[in-house]
Design a protein around this motif. Sequence first.
Motif, mmCIF file in Angstrom:
data_model
loop_
_atom_site.group_PDB
_atom_site.id
_atom_site.type_symbol
_atom_site.label_atom_id
_atom_site.label_comp_id
_atom_site.label_asym_id
_atom_site.label_seq_id
_atom_site.Cartn_x
_atom_site.Cartn_y
_atom_site.Cartn_z
ATOM 1 N N SER A 93 0.739 -1.192 0.005
ATOM 2 C CA SER A 93 0.122 -0.073 0.032
ATOM 3 C C SER A 93 0.755 1.135 -0.042
ATOM 4 N N GLU A 94 2.089 1.185 0.530
ATOM 5 C CA GLU A 94 3.247 2.253 0.566
ATOM 6 C C GLU A 94 3.882 2.502 -0.905
ATOM 7 N N ARG A 95 3.900 1.779 -1.668
ATOM 8 C CA ARG A 95 4.616 1.746 -2.950
ATOM 9 C C ARG A 95 3.854 1.516 -4.275
ATOM 10 N N ASP A 96 4.453 2.278 -5.294
ATOM 11 C CA ASP A 96 3.544 2.339 -6.632
ATOM 12 C C ASP A 96 3.849 0.916 -7.413
ATOM 13 N N LEU A 97 5.250 0.309 -7.243
ATOM 14 C CA LEU A 97 5.522 -0.900 -8.028
ATOM 15 C C LEU A 97 5.505 -2.211 -7.188
ATOM 16 N N THR A 98 4.679 -3.150 -8.086
ATOM 17 C CA THR A 98 4.635 -4.577 -7.428
ATOM 18 C C THR A 98 6.195 -4.938 -7.384
ATOM 19 N N THR A 99 6.220 -6.058 -6.701
ATOM 20 C CA THR A 99 7.492 -6.856 -6.474
ATOM 21 C C THR A 99 7.990 -7.295 -7.620
ATOM 22 N N ASP A 100 7.168 -7.906 -8.616
ATOM 23 C CA ASP A 100 7.512 -8.497 -9.942
ATOM 24 C C ASP A 100 8.336 -7.088 -10.727
ATOM 25 N N GLN A 101 7.483 -5.887 -10.835
ATOM 26 C CA GLN A 101 7.945 -4.886 -11.448
ATOM 27 C C GLN A 101 9.430 -4.431 -10.846
ATOM 28 N N VAL A 102 9.397 -4.358 -9.531
ATOM 29 C CA VAL A 102 10.995 -4.165 -8.866
ATOM 30 C C VAL A 102 11.970 -5.240 -9.332
ATOM 31 N N VAL A 103 11.695 -6.359 -9.616
ATOM 32 C CA VAL A 103 12.568 -7.469 -10.021
ATOM 33 C C VAL A 103 12.992 -7.225 -11.298
ATOM 34 N N SER A 104 11.963 -6.762 -12.221
ATOM 35 C CA SER A 104 12.411 -6.515 -13.695
ATOM 36 C C SER A 104 13.305 -5.201 -13.773
ATOM 37 N N GLN A 105 12.900 -3.992 -12.884
ATOM 38 C CA GLN A 105 13.687 -2.933 -13.007
ATOM 39 C C GLN A 105 15.140 -3.279 -12.329
ATOM 40 N N LEU A 106 15.288 -4.313 -11.435
ATOM 41 C CA LEU A 106 16.585 -4.492 -11.089
ATOM 42 C C LEU A 106 17.631 -5.198 -11.890
ATOM 43 N N ASP A 107 16.704 -6.227 -12.615
ATOM 44 C CA ASP A 107 17.536 -7.021 -13.434
ATOM 45 C C ASP A 107 18.161 -6.061 -14.607
ATOM 46 N N GLU A 108 17.484 -4.926 -14.940
ATOM 47 C CA GLU A 108 18.138 -4.090 -15.734
ATOM 48 C C GLU A 108 19.228 -3.110 -15.565
ATOM 49 N N GLU A 109 19.074 -2.937 -14.020
ATOM 50 C CA GLU A 109 19.787 -2.100 -13.505
ATOM 51 C C GLU A 109 21.238 -2.879 -13.415
ATOM 52 N N PHE A 110 21.209 -3.703 -12.961
ATOM 53 C CA PHE A 110 22.465 -4.816 -12.722
ATOM 54 C C PHE A 110 23.191 -5.455 -14.032
ATOM 55 N N SER A 111 22.255 -5.227 -15.227
ATOM 56 C CA SER A 111 22.983 -5.513 -16.437
ATOM 57 C C SER A 111 24.463 -5.080 -16.642
ATOM 58 N N SER A 112 24.457 -3.839 -15.998
ATOM 59 C CA SER A 112 25.614 -3.031 -16.366
ATOM 60 C C SER A 112 26.966 -3.460 -15.535
ATOM 61 N N ILE A 113 26.616 -4.548 -14.724
ATOM 62 C CA ILE A 113 27.642 -4.800 -13.600
ATOM 63 C C ILE A 113 28.389 -6.144 -14.371
ATOM 64 N N ALA A 114 29.640 -5.921 -14.992
ATOM 65 C CA ALA A 114 30.078 -6.982 -15.767
ATOM 66 C C ALA A 114 30.932 -7.989 -14.834
ATOM 67 N N GLY A 115 31.322 -9.139 -15.227
ATOM 68 C CA GLY A 115 31.883 -10.237 -14.380
ATOM 69 C C GLY A 115 31.206 -11.012 -13.456
#
Length: 1024
Positions: free
Chosen positions: A619-641
């Motif tokens: 109730s205190e956030r606009d994103l669902t957990t699955d949406q957070v998972v998808s966004q974090l996946d994109e975020e971490f794609s820049s970390i190589a190795g």
Amino acid sequence: MKLIETAVKRPVGVIMIVLAIIALGVISLRNLAIDLFPEIDLPIAVVATSYPDASPQEVEKLVTEPMEGSLSTIQGVNTIQSQSQSGSSLVIIMFENGTNLDNALLEVRESVDGVKTFLPEGANDPSVLRFNPNQMPIMWVGLTGTDDKARLQSIAEDTIQPYFERQSGVASVSIEGGQERIIELELDRAKMNQYGITPQLIQQSLAGANQSASAGSVQKGDQNLQVRIAGDYTSVEDIEQSIIFSPQGAQLTVADVATLNDITQDSGNSLVNGNTALVFSVMKQSDGNTVEVSDNILSSIETLNKDLPEDIQLEVVVDTSDYIKESINSVMDNMIYGGLFALLILLLFLRSVRATIVIGVSIPIAIVSTFILLYFTGETLNILTMGGLALGIGMMVDSSIVILENIVSYRQKGASLIEAAKKGASELAPAVIASTTTTLVVFLPIVFVDGIASELFTPLALTIAFSLLASLVVAVTLVPMLSSKLLTKEKEKPYWFNRVLKKVTNGYGKILRKALHFRKTTITLTIVLIIGSIGLTPFIGTAFIPEGDQGQLTITVETPTGTTSEKNHQYAMDVNEHLEKYNDIIDVNYVTVSSGNSQDAVMTGGAAASYQIELVPASERDLTTDQVVSQLDEEFSSIAGAEITVQSLSSGAMSLGDPIQIQISGPESEVLEQLSDEVINAIATVDGIHNPTSSLSDTQPEMNIKVNRELAAQYGLTYQEIMQQVQMTFTGQTIMQYRESGDEINVKLVYPEEERSTINDLENVLIQNQQGTQIPLLTVADFEQVQSAATITRQNQQRQVNVSAQIIDRPLGNVATDVENVLADMSFPEDYEFSFGGQTEEMETAFFDLSLALILSIFLVYAVMAVQFENFLHPFIIMFSLPTTVIGVIVGLFVTGQPLSITAFIGIIMLAGIVVNNAIILVDYINILRRRGMVRLEAIVEAGKSRLRPILMTTLTTILAMVPLGLGIGEGAEMQQPMAITVIFGLGVSSLFTLLLIPVVYTLFDGLSERIKRLFTRKKEKEA
């Protein structure tokens, strides 16, 4: 009925019984265990064996295979799965449903005892365990405030851990991220060679010296004194000065050949919200109440924080009871709102506050009675049992409505309060009992459904059944008694709703006459709508259990084997930087960073870092957990190795793992590895697939040592001697435990790190034979560097690779179908095949079992109606109200975007018992009017118009009571939402068709029956 008459005559007795039930219900509610889901008791046993320092291949060949062969002979075994990892073997035995696990465990232990003697030397005794998916930590509590881990460790072990473990319901408390004290004896190879000392000689000398023993007793005066020889070491100096005799008889001390290092070793580096921390994981007892245990720990935290140093504090990292409390509270809120909606409908129709109070009082009493039955049947209070109550609230009042309306009708005709209560209740009590029975019998087949669907929904079925039984008893006892005391004879007054209802009734009468006139058109239109709704099925999809937005996710950071601890720590810091962008929705960020040792590997599952993220409430956030998972996946794609995997922890999946699990089996590991890569590449193109991985994705580099046994024998060496000396050189050996201040500290023999760090060190390690001659390992062995699987998986004694994936934004059934189509186009070699497991397998099994349960439920409903009507034809006519529910169910799921899940299927089974009640009321009254001499057409129209009011009342109260659940408002509501939606839409649409289609079907079958009778009559007349 005598029961009704007694209840009306003895109101004081009824009130006292009601008060006793309320008191017992309150006590039962206080003692009911509260959990998220019902206790799942699956017939699964686990055999765990450790074989330290052995490779996965060795573990598989020497431990796992013999264990599998022995266990496969046990009766009732369905599947045997195994995992062979470095130093450990895990064999999972799944028995047929219905197997008595207690007896099966005895057979498992007997089989394990039989094979134990054939296990290699160095393998520890196997442990046989009962698998319990509910036995997971219920809380994680962090201890923070300083970077001095030794200080935190001292406070944790001396004060906090014992205090937590003393709390009621707590089974155990383990500490994560702390330090372990180890005493290393670093051997000096040159001095050992000089004196002829071997590691085995040091081990024997220390183990023999560090022990105490009893030596009988001696007499002193009138007393017997026990004689005890105390030899335990009291200080580390005792270890250093322990005496060793060389083979030549020289007397030495440990300090002469080894350096003692008193060190501490990290057992994982834990950070809570970026701060150094120790984390306590709390396990509850198997019969413990999750919420109660959590409350006890929270109370302990408050107490301890007052006594801890000012700079040290305890804080909750993860509390699973929060989601349970929020879910239960959400269901209770929905239940209250549903009850209020039902009462408003009654007030609208009855226009009597007193009559509404009579019904209103019956609801809480029925609920309290249900709590008593739940307690004595051993059920827990969870979102399914509470959901069952919420779903049953609308149905609870049906019996009371029918009874009360008839009592009010008698009262309006001038009967006295007592007479109206007796006659009104007695007249319709048989019909009420019969209609309640039709609703109850639909739940009987669910008891016979196997697997996890039965474990989850049997409690729900029992709850609804209990609530309906309780409401039935209330309807035939409490409602007549209260009516005889509270109802008054209402004066006829103009009432706007009556005018509206009259217009609706007249309009319905006209439409019914047209439907009866155009019977073929009515039936054709119904069939077209049913077929059209079925055409929407592909757009709905199927799913296992609705996923709840629990607000928890895990992040796993995996790096190549051998990556330095500094580099692992840097990767963890990189992840933390990206997570800072989400600080507004992240409540707790708990990470364990590996420093590369074996203890850390256990803590982090072999990963460089393992995160557990707790988001703020939905109730205190606009994103669902699955949406957070998808966004974090994109975020971490820049970390190589590093390979970074983000996964959500959902309430629906529970312990069944990833939604998509593909099991590829075959004889050769190399082929399986190749096939798994091909499968991953193939299914990665399927819409909805997220993070496909293989159990062979985790590999580790190995240096294989192939000993030339014949050449070794020429040097007087055996394979076992070579293996033991190499292990001693590179992994060391724990030789004893030294006790200090109540703690047991491992004492370990090791060689200097500079002698065991490179391949050159390995090749030139000196192997000594019994005559004291030393030769380099290279002389009797060849070396080969390979890349091997970190885990070897087997099923039913055949090697297997598991390809798993999560799904996002698509139903499981749709994704599984697309994956199956993709795999069907692939070419698998002979002897290699694939199958689905996990949620997909459970979903298919559950749908099949529930389909059979639905068919049996429909038959039972027909059987009950046949007994009620003493007729086979009229129940058959009533059953035509069932096919029309298909329209409401499919359209409802399509409109709301819900897939057909197991919970929706349970709703369909519920409908089988609910929708016939309206048709029963209608057909029964048609027959009554016809027996009074009314012609068929007029009887049907009159019955429809007169029964419209009670049908609308019962239908609207049931539907509106479920609306809050159908909207899916609040935590945990996702579980009951599909069930409520199917009942709301199915009952709503079916009620409309019942009012039109059933009369048409009645005329058709009645006409057919008349023609058949006439034919028999003519035949008899001719024969006569």
